[in-house]
Design an enzyme around this catalytic site. Structure first.
Site, PDB file in Angstrom:
ATOM      1  N   CYS A  74       4.953   8.285   2.184  1.00 34.95           N
ATOM      2  CA  CYS A  74       4.961   9.592   1.542  1.00 34.95           C
ATOM      3  C   CYS A  74       5.200  10.704   2.569  1.00 34.95           C
ATOM      4  CB  CYS A  74       3.637   9.814   0.830  1.00 34.95           C
ATOM      5  SG  CYS A  74       2.257   9.887   1.963  1.00 34.95           S
TER       6      CYS A  74
ATOM      7  N   CYS B   8      -5.099   7.068   3.774  1.00 31.33           N
ATOM      8  CA  CYS B   8      -4.014   6.148   3.439  1.00 31.33           C
ATOM      9  C   CYS B   8      -2.766   6.361   4.279  1.00 31.33           C
ATOM     10  CB  CYS B   8      -3.708   6.200   1.955  1.00 31.33           C
ATOM     11  SG  CYS B   8      -2.920   7.698   1.404  1.00 31.33           S
TER      12      CYS B   8
ATOM     13  N   ASP C 164       2.823   2.369   2.669  1.00 26.18           N
ATOM     14  CA  ASP C 164       3.082   2.970   3.980  1.00 26.18           C
ATOM     15  C   ASP C 164       3.391   1.897   5.014  1.00 26.18           C
ATOM     16  OD1 ASP C 164       2.465   5.857   3.746  1.00 26.18           O
ATOM     17  OD2 ASP C 164       0.492   5.123   3.150  1.00 26.18           O
TER      18      ASP C 164
ATOM     19  N   CYS D  62       0.832  -1.218   0.000  1.00 27.69           N
ATOM     20  CA  CYS D  62       0.000   0.000   0.000  1.00 27.69           C
ATOM     21  C   CYS D  62       0.859   1.258   0.000  1.00 27.69           C
ATOM     22  CB  CYS D  62      -0.902   0.046   1.219  1.00 27.69           C
ATOM     23  SG  CYS D  62      -1.936  -1.390   1.360  1.00 27.69           S
TER      24      CYS D  62
END
Lengths: 132, 388
Positions: A58, A102, A35, A33
């Site tokens: 991110c 997210c 992360d 995903c």
């Protein structure tokens, strides 16, 4: 797209690293995903004496990780358990909508670390009882 | 390092456009002298674009840019030829302008086949041979990938399609003005292009429509562009596009080898200075200015933002730099695992890029990757364990 606070925590992240021999470890997320957050804590007298993070992710993932370590440090475990992902986002002056789900997992990672601490102390307590 | 996203309008182009905004601002459809002046400028621009591409002026339709050209080609061609068949073939690595146009048609009575690509991002020709049918009206492929730079075997694709009587649209937004494109020799039926990719203004592009190919307009409202695109033409834009293409074609002989050298320098430096990296896209059959790299154990947006702080603009194939939640569909179609695709960057060079720029970017990238990997729990539990 990111607030100044997010960029500040992202470019100068606080408490990066890993506590050696930690009292609790929490890891959430999945590389697929995009992360993964890993938080380690040191607990003294029911308070979070030290906390460190390592994050793959991110800008938002790194900034929320950094922010949660600042927010959690010095708090009692009960207080720390009340910290939420949305409180972290608010402390960073908000996150872009797409990031709210997210990359906003830092509180979850902290709670995992606290649960891990509780699980360890409980078994240690039981072990002591059995031993005694 | 993001010239594939867009380029600055060159000063000569702006100079060529200026009179058509300030003085000769007429509507090319008007018959008075102001209109005739504008009409002449538009005709000249069309003639210049056509001659630079070795096609006929009436085969050039001016549009608002690459996305409109692609939509006009795909929807316009499919609709006009629906009586012949309702099957469309495209690839899994297209630009969203193509993918979404095809998806729209698939919801409206057409059937779509998406061709797979190999690990280098090259379309599988055997899959095309197997997919093409008597009722295939259109094959639409991206001439060179906007993400990984791979140049497709378009001549072969067109031959296979034409054998079965299907028309072919090339999305040449990344190739026209960047590398030699010989439309006639390739035999393409429809070709999309966009001015701002080759130092022209934004908001103008063109669609080449081979003589005899019928398309239904997307925009109705008048006889402009030979009834293929209604609306008062963007005269200054068309003039700018023609000038930009002229300059790009003039400079191509020098720019292609120069950019290819810079590209190879950057690829070599990244491969030698950073471990656990892979170059995405075909190593030789790729756009001269494109470097696409996956850096494991770090996330693309985090690299992008750190580079931005150092004044370097790049693009990322990571999910986190887009609104969607999945990484680049192009990289996934090439078989790049999602966790690796998250750490992908596209660095694209252009006229302003120098050797020093490449050195500066590589140095910055090496530092940033080291910093982020130190922060990454995956790198610690990954390669460090193996080495230690």
């Amino acid at each position: 797209m990111y607030s100044e606070k997010v960029m500040d925590h992202f470019t100068n992240p606080r408490n990066v690293g890993e506590i050696i021999d930690p009292d609790g470890v929490g890891q959430v997320g999945n590389p697929v995903c995009g992360d993964v957050m890993r938080i380690t804590i040191q607990v003294e007298d029911g308070r979070i004496a030290d906390v460190k993070f390592r994050t793959f992710g991110c800008g938002a993932a790194i900034a929320t990780s950094s922010m949660i370590t600042e927010m959690a440090k010095g708090k009692t475990l009960e207080e720390a358990l009340k910290l939420t992902n949305s409180a972290v986002a608010r402390a960073l002056d908000g996150l872009p909508p797409a990031k709210l789900h997210c990359s906003n997992l830092a509180a979850d990672a902290l709670h995992e670390a606290i649960s891990d601490y509780y699980a360890k102390t409980r078994t240690r307590g039981q072990a002591l009882k059995v031993g005694g | 390092m993001d010239y594939a996203a867009t380029t600055p309008t060159s000063p000569e182009v702006l100079d060529a456009m200026r009179p058509y905004m300030l003085e000769d601002f007429g509507n090319p459809s008007s018959i008075h002298s102001f209109g005739r002046e504008a009409k002449k400028a538009l005709d000249d621009a069309r003639g210049k674009v056509a001659s630079l591409l070795s096609v006929a002026p009436e085969e050039i339709v001016f549009t608002s840019g690459g996305s409109e050209s692609t939509n006009l080609a795909i929807k316009g061609c499919a609709t006009a030829n629906a009586k012949r068949g309702r099957h469309i073939i495209t690839s899994s690595i297209e630009h969203h302008a193509c993918l979404d146009a095809v998806k729209y048609l698939a919801r409206n009575g057409f059937e779509a086949t998406y061709l797979p690509v190999d690990g280098d991002g090259v379309i599988d020709l055997n899959a095309l041979r197997a997919a093409i049918r008597d009722d295939t009206v259109l094959v639409s492929v991206i001439h060179a990938s906007n993400e990984v730079g791979t140049i497709q075997p378009v001549k072969e694709i067109i031959e296979i399609a034409h054998e079965k009587g299907a028309l072919v649209h090339l999305d040449s937004v990344q190739t026209v003005g960047a590398i030699p494109v010989n439309i006639r020799e390739l035999g393409a039926d429809l070709v999309s292009m966009s001015a701002h990719k080759f130092y022209g203004p934004k908001g103008v592009g063109a669609l080449y429509v081979r003589k005899g190919v019928r398309i239904t307009p997307l925009i109705h409202g008048g006889p402009h562009e030979k009834k293929r695109r209604a609306g008062t033409q963007n005269v200054a834009g068309a003039v700018g596009m023609a000038k930009a293409l002229e300059l790009a074609v003039e400079q191509m002989d020098q720019e292609v080898p120069r950019l290819t050298r810079l590209r190879e320098k950057m690829i070599d430096a990244i491969l030698s200075r950073i471990d656990h990296v892979r170059i995405n896209g075909h190593r030789t059959r790729r756009l001269p200015n494109n470097v696409n790299v996956s850096i494991e154990y770090v996330e693309g947006e985090a690299i992008l933002l750190n580079l931005d702080v150092k004044g370097i603009a790049v693009s990322s194939g990571s999910a986190c730099s887009s609104e969607s939640l999945s990484p680049s569909h192009v990289l996934l179609a090439m078989g790049v695992p999602p966790e690796v695709a998250h750490g992908s960057l596209r660095l694209s060079m252009g006229r302003g890029t120098t050797e020093d720029d490449v050195d500066y970017v590589v140095e910055a990238l090496v530092d940033i990757v080291a910093k982020l990997r130190q922060m990454s729990p995956l790198y610690v539990s990954g390669p460090c364990d193996c080495k230690g």
